[in-house]
Design a protein around this motif. Structure first.
Motif, PDB file in Angstrom:
ATOM      1  N   GLU A 124      55.428  21.304  21.288  1.00 22.83           N
ATOM      2  CA  GLU A 124      55.430  21.453  19.839  1.00 22.83           C
ATOM      3  C   GLU A 124      54.637  20.324  19.201  1.00 22.83           C
ATOM      4  O   GLU A 124      54.682  19.179  19.658  1.00 22.83           O
ATOM      5  N   ARG A 125      53.919  20.639  18.134  1.00 28.81           N
ATOM      6  CA  ARG A 125      53.156  19.629  17.389  1.00 28.81           C
ATOM      7  C   ARG A 125      54.092  18.492  16.980  1.00 28.81           C
ATOM      8  O   ARG A 125      55.175  18.715  16.481  1.00 28.81           O
ATOM      9  N   GLY A 126      53.684  17.276  17.252  1.00 28.80           N
ATOM     10  CA  GLY A 126      54.490  16.099  16.952  1.00 28.80           C
ATOM     11  C   GLY A 126      55.070  15.447  18.196  1.00 28.80           C
ATOM     12  O   GLY A 126      55.472  14.294  18.173  1.00 28.80           O
ATOM     13  N   TYR A 127      55.113  16.173  19.327  1.00 31.30           N
ATOM     14  CA  TYR A 127      55.647  15.600  20.559  1.00 31.30           C
ATOM     15  C   TYR A 127      54.685  14.557  21.137  1.00 31.30           C
ATOM     16  O   TYR A 127      55.093  13.487  21.545  1.00 31.30           O
ATOM     17  N   ASN A 128      53.405  14.869  21.152  1.00 37.40           N
ATOM     18  CA  ASN A 128      52.396  13.964  21.696  1.00 37.40           C
ATOM     19  C   ASN A 128      51.933  13.033  20.573  1.00 37.40           C
ATOM     20  O   ASN A 128      51.057  13.375  19.787  1.00 37.40           O
ATOM     21  N   VAL A 129      52.515  11.847  20.506  1.00 41.29           N
ATOM     22  CA  VAL A 129      52.216  10.918  19.407  1.00 41.29           C
ATOM     23  C   VAL A 129      50.774  10.413  19.438  1.00 41.29           C
ATOM     24  O   VAL A 129      50.248   9.977  18.414  1.00 41.29           O
ATOM     25  N   ASP A 130      50.128  10.468  20.605  1.00 47.06           N
ATOM     26  CA  ASP A 130      48.740  10.025  20.709  1.00 47.06           C
ATOM     27  C   ASP A 130      47.762  11.089  20.203  1.00 47.06           C
ATOM     28  O   ASP A 130      46.589  10.790  19.987  1.00 47.06           O
ATOM     29  N   ASP A 155      47.917  15.981  16.067  1.00 46.09           N
ATOM     30  CA  ASP A 155      47.453  17.243  15.499  1.00 46.09           C
ATOM     31  C   ASP A 155      47.310  18.339  16.550  1.00 46.09           C
ATOM     32  O   ASP A 155      46.734  19.389  16.290  1.00 46.09           O
ATOM     33  N   THR A 156      47.843  18.097  17.763  1.00 41.11           N
ATOM     34  CA  THR A 156      47.799  19.113  18.823  1.00 41.11           C
ATOM     35  C   THR A 156      49.196  19.677  19.043  1.00 41.11           C
ATOM     36  O   THR A 156      50.192  19.092  18.625  1.00 41.11           O
ATOM     37  N   GLY A 157      49.264  20.799  19.704  1.00 46.22           N
ATOM     38  CA  GLY A 157      50.537  21.423  20.029  1.00 46.22           C
ATOM     39  C   GLY A 157      50.803  22.675  19.206  1.00 46.22           C
ATOM     40  O   GLY A 157      50.068  23.011  18.279  1.00 46.22           O
ATOM     41  N   LEU A 158      51.862  23.368  19.571  1.00 47.54           N
ATOM     42  CA  LEU A 158      52.252  24.588  18.862  1.00 47.54           C
ATOM     43  C   LEU A 158      52.792  24.254  17.486  1.00 47.54           C
ATOM     44  O   LEU A 158      53.408  23.213  17.294  1.00 47.54           O
ATOM     45  N   PRO A 159      52.595  25.134  16.517  1.00 47.90           N
ATOM     46  CA  PRO A 159      53.155  24.889  15.179  1.00 47.90           C
ATOM     47  C   PRO A 159      54.682  24.927  15.211  1.00 47.90           C
ATOM     48  O   PRO A 159      55.284  25.395  16.167  1.00 47.90           O
ATOM     49  N   ALA A 160      55.296  24.452  14.157  1.00 46.74           N
ATOM     50  CA  ALA A 160      56.763  24.393  14.070  1.00 46.74           C
ATOM     51  C   ALA A 160      57.388  25.772  14.281  1.00 46.74           C
ATOM     52  O   ALA A 160      56.788  26.785  13.931  1.00 46.74           O
ATOM     53  N   PRO A 161      58.587  25.809  14.862  1.00 47.46           N
ATOM     54  CA  PRO A 161      59.276  27.090  15.035  1.00 47.46           C
ATOM     55  C   PRO A 161      59.417  27.818  13.698  1.00 47.46           C
ATOM     56  O   PRO A 161      59.635  27.198  12.662  1.00 47.46           O
ATOM     57  N   GLY A 162      59.264  29.130  13.747  1.00 48.79           N
ATOM     58  CA  GLY A 162      59.393  29.941  12.541  1.00 48.79           C
ATOM     59  C   GLY A 162      58.147  29.986  11.673  1.00 48.79           C
ATOM     60  O   GLY A 162      58.116  30.690  10.667  1.00 48.79           O
ATOM     61  N   SER A 163      57.105  29.248  12.042  1.00 51.71           N
ATOM     62  CA  SER A 163      55.862  29.244  11.260  1.00 51.71           C
ATOM     63  C   SER A 163      55.178  30.606  11.321  1.00 51.71           C
ATOM     64  O   SER A 163      55.251  31.304  12.326  1.00 51.71           O
ATOM     65  N   THR A 164      54.494  30.969  10.244  1.00 51.86           N
ATOM     66  CA  THR A 164      53.703  32.191  10.211  1.00 51.86           C
ATOM     67  C   THR A 164      52.230  31.803  10.256  1.00 51.86           C
ATOM     68  O   THR A 164      51.781  30.974   9.472  1.00 51.86           O
ATOM     69  N   LEU A 165      51.503  32.396  11.182  1.00 51.89           N
ATOM     70  CA  LEU A 165      50.083  32.096  11.358  1.00 51.89           C
ATOM     71  C   LEU A 165      49.256  33.327  11.070  1.00 51.89           C
ATOM     72  O   LEU A 165      49.664  34.447  11.383  1.00 51.89           O
TER      73      LEU A 165
END
Length: 106
Positions: free
Chosen positions: A67-73, A76-86
């Motif tokens: 999930e976006r936010g896990y990789n602090v380095d 801006d990478t990773g899957l969007p937050a749960p429940g997000s609409t793309l």
């Protein structure tokens, strides 16, 4: 009797506009048996936050989605937050809703 081309075009556009803006119809998906997404608040360490990995399956020793936010380095990478609409980049009429939670099997 001659029909004005602008009037004809407007009529055709109105007739087909309901087809282009149809109601959202979700597709239910189920049957997932493993958790392959690391949540952004997962604790790094010896115990993995997943039950399987993308390239080694149940051995759980390979790569996983996170999930976006896990990789602090690379925040801006990773899957969007749960429940997000793309929205789709190639199909303006396609929308995708992410899972309500990444903690369950996904």
């Amino acid at each position: 009797m001659r029909i004005d081309s602008k009037l004809l075009l407007t009529g055709i556009t109105l007739a087909f506009s309901s087809l282009l803006h149809a109601d959202f119809q979700p597709v239910a998906v189920s049957g997932f048996t493993q958790d392959i997404v690391v949540e952004k608040n997962a604790t790094p360490g010896i115990f993995p936050a997943t039950t399987a990995s993308l390239d080694s399956g149940n051995a759980n020793t390979g790569s996983s989605y996170y999930e976006r936010g896990y990789n602090v380095d690379a925040s801006d990478t990773g899957l969007p937050a749960p429940g997000s609409t793309l929205g789709s980049e190639s199909g303006f009429d396609h929308r995708y809703i992410m899972a309500p939670s990444y903690k369950d099997n996904n």
